[in-house]
Design an enzyme around this catalytic site. Structure first.
Site, PDB file in Angstrom:
ATOM      1  N   LYS A 262       0.806  -1.233   0.000  1.00  0.00           N
ATOM      2  CA  LYS A 262       0.000   0.000   0.000  1.00  0.00           C
ATOM      3  C   LYS A 262       0.834   1.277   0.000  1.00  0.00           C
ATOM      4  O   LYS A 262       0.379   2.304  -0.502  1.00  0.00           O
ATOM      5  CB  LYS A 262      -0.946  -0.001   1.201  1.00  0.00           C
ATOM      6  CG  LYS A 262      -0.233   0.127   2.535  1.00  0.00           C
ATOM      7  CD  LYS A 262      -1.186  -0.080   3.710  1.00  0.00           C
ATOM      8  CE  LYS A 262      -0.465   0.215   5.008  1.00  0.00           C
ATOM      9  NZ  LYS A 262      -1.103  -0.397   6.169  1.00  0.00           N
TER      10      LYS A 262
ATOM     11  N   ARG B  22      -6.100   0.669  17.700  1.00  0.00           N
ATOM     12  CA  ARG B  22      -6.710   0.783  16.386  1.00  0.00           C
ATOM     13  C   ARG B  22      -7.630  -0.428  16.277  1.00  0.00           C
ATOM     14  O   ARG B  22      -8.465  -0.611  17.148  1.00  0.00           O
ATOM     15  CB  ARG B  22      -5.646   0.879  15.270  1.00  0.00           C
ATOM     16  CG  ARG B  22      -6.211   1.531  14.009  1.00  0.00           C
ATOM     17  CD  ARG B  22      -5.185   1.703  12.889  1.00  0.00           C
ATOM     18  NE  ARG B  22      -4.875   0.441  12.219  1.00  0.00           N
ATOM     19  CZ  ARG B  22      -4.040   0.323  11.192  1.00  0.00           C
ATOM     20  NH1 ARG B  22      -3.406   1.401  10.718  1.00  0.00           N
ATOM     21  NH2 ARG B  22      -3.794  -0.844  10.632  1.00  0.00           N
TER      22      ARG B  22
HETATM   23  C1  LIG Z   1      -0.029  -0.913   6.782  1.00  0.00           C
HETATM   24  C2  LIG Z   1      -0.115  -2.163   7.538  1.00  0.00           C
HETATM   25  C3  LIG Z   1       0.997  -3.008   7.645  1.00  0.00           C
HETATM   26  C4  LIG Z   1       2.351  -2.654   7.076  1.00  0.00           C
HETATM   27  O1  LIG Z   1       2.918  -1.608   7.808  1.00  0.00           O
HETATM   28  P1  LIG Z   1       4.450  -1.134   7.573  1.00  0.00           P
HETATM   29  O2  LIG Z   1       4.740  -0.285   8.740  1.00  0.00           O
HETATM   30  O3  LIG Z   1       4.472  -0.405   6.288  1.00  0.00           O
HETATM   31  O4  LIG Z   1       5.277  -2.356   7.535  1.00  0.00           O
HETATM   32  C5  LIG Z   1       0.850  -4.206   8.326  1.00  0.00           C
HETATM   33  N1  LIG Z   1      -0.332  -4.543   8.894  1.00  0.00           N
HETATM   34  C6  LIG Z   1      -1.417  -3.752   8.831  1.00  0.00           C
HETATM   35  C7  LIG Z   1      -2.679  -4.195   9.487  1.00  0.00           C
HETATM   36  C8  LIG Z   1      -1.354  -2.534   8.160  1.00  0.00           C
HETATM   37  O5  LIG Z   1      -2.434  -1.757   8.091  1.00  0.00           O
END
Ligand SMILES: *Cc1c(COP(=O)(O)O)cnc(C)c1O
Length: 362
Positions: free
Chosen positions: A36, A134
């Protein structure tokens, strides 16, 4: 055309392999690569899908996953939806996503109905909140966890694939042996209580990877989900660089559209800027100021670092960024290209902006 985001697929692949060495070889975890941050860029996803170290490809948006599900599945990788699904998107989730993260029974029931309709069994990961506040069922509400698991286990078209936690996103809580051990304890308790096997106990994102080489990742955590560490080389718990990674796999290029000597203090009564904020100015005398053709609509000013250390970002508005080039050895001219390394916010916005072109180094 500029502005342009240069995506160095070779460097990103080196980063990915460095993350895999830590996560898989040292940590005995499966590797979920999160796309993402770069808006699931097609070329990047292709490289990830073809890399044998990758087990899962994840994104937070169903639309991104719909775009790469074929590529991922053709290469034997499962697709994962990280954000808890909206009720309105369950049909797309069942179609394009092999494993979705969930925390609401009402949504899981809809997934079950939809999966039954199309004759599938949909895997879910139940999210547990260990205090970051969250998503997830709050870990101290044991009865709520039991209640959810009992109902899920009765569903014919939803399979409880595992449990997971997300940290360092909202509450900025750092993963430790202590809090992640609580996740493992919940997994073992559920397995014993219900006579089940949980395939996955997912121990977090790029803020958890530092635990591996410290020898502090609890046994029983068997998956990590990595976005920023792979794209930018960051351990996001303590903001260190991960061994074997680089931070210049992505470079933003912008073109100078004006270059003039002007005072450093605006003249006239000071109101608010284009974003309703009251600016602060420092008197540095006459300056050499360069304007580049990119703005806050396309990037995050606080999340980009000029590759020329003598360039300083003064500020900007929707479509302009003003640079102080007074002290540069290089003689900048109108038409010159200025380069930046990006942080997470800058990467996210440039990758999302339709005004930023993409170019690849393969
Ligand atoms: C965005 C996200 C990740 C990845 O996070 P990074 O810090 O970019 O590694 C992993 N798990 C969830 C649930 C996320 O929303």
């Amino acid at each position: 055309m500029y502005p342009k985001l240069i995506i160095n697929l070779k460097k990103l692949e080196d980063n990915l392999n460095a993350c895999a060495t830590i996560t898989k070889d040292h940590g005995k975890c499966s590797l979920m690569i999160v796309t993402k941050g770069l808006c699931a860029d097609k070329e990047m996803v292709k490289m990830v899908a073809e890399n044998p170290n990758v087990d899962f490809i994840a994104d937070s948006r169903v639309k991104n996953i719909a775009g790469f599900a074929d590529t991922a599945r053709a290469n034997g990788k499962k697709t994962v939806l990280l954000r808890i699904p909206m009720h309105c998107e369950v049909a797309e989730v069942v179609k394009y996503v092999d494993l979705s993260f969930n925390s609401e029974l009402s949504t899981i029931r809809l997934l079950n109905e939809e999966a039954a309709k199309v004759g599938k069994v949909h895997d879910i990961l139940l999210m547990i909140d260990l205090g970051d506040l969250r998503e997830g069922i709050f870990f101290q509400n044991q009865e709520l966890i039991y209640e959810a698991v009992e109902e899920i286990l009765k569903m014919e078209n939803v399979n409880l694939y595992g449990i997971g936690v997300n940290l360092t996103c909202y509450g900025a809580i750092i993963p430790k042996n202590e809090n992640l051990s609580q996740l493992v304890a919940i997994a073992r308790d559920l397995e014993a209580k219900y006579g089940i096997k949980l395939e996955m106990v997912s121990g977090g994102n790029s803020s958890s990877i530092y635990l591996v080489d410290k020898g502090e990742l609890p046994e029983g955590i068997n998956n990590l989900r990595l976005g920023e560490s792979f794209l930018l080389g960051n351990d996001t718990a303590y903001e260190t660089k991960l061994p074997g990674t680089v931070s210049d796999g992505l470079i933003l290029q912008a073109q100078i559209i004006e270059l003039k000597e002007k005072p450093s203090l605006p003249i006239g009564e000071v109101g608010v800027d284009a974003f309703g904020e009251k600016p602060y100015y420092e008197d540095r005398g006459i300056m050499k100021r360069a304007i580049i053709g990119i703005g806050k609509q396309d990037t995050d000013l606080g999340s980009m670092t000029p590759c020329d250390p003598q360039v300083e970002i003064m500020g900007g508005s929707s479509d302009h960024i003003i640079l102080d080039v007074t002290h540069c050895d290089r003689e900048y001219k109108v038409g010159d290209i200025v380069e930046f390394e990006l942080g997470y916010g800058g990467m996210l916005k440039t990758a999302t902006s339709p005004y930023v072109e993409k170019d690849y180094i393969k």
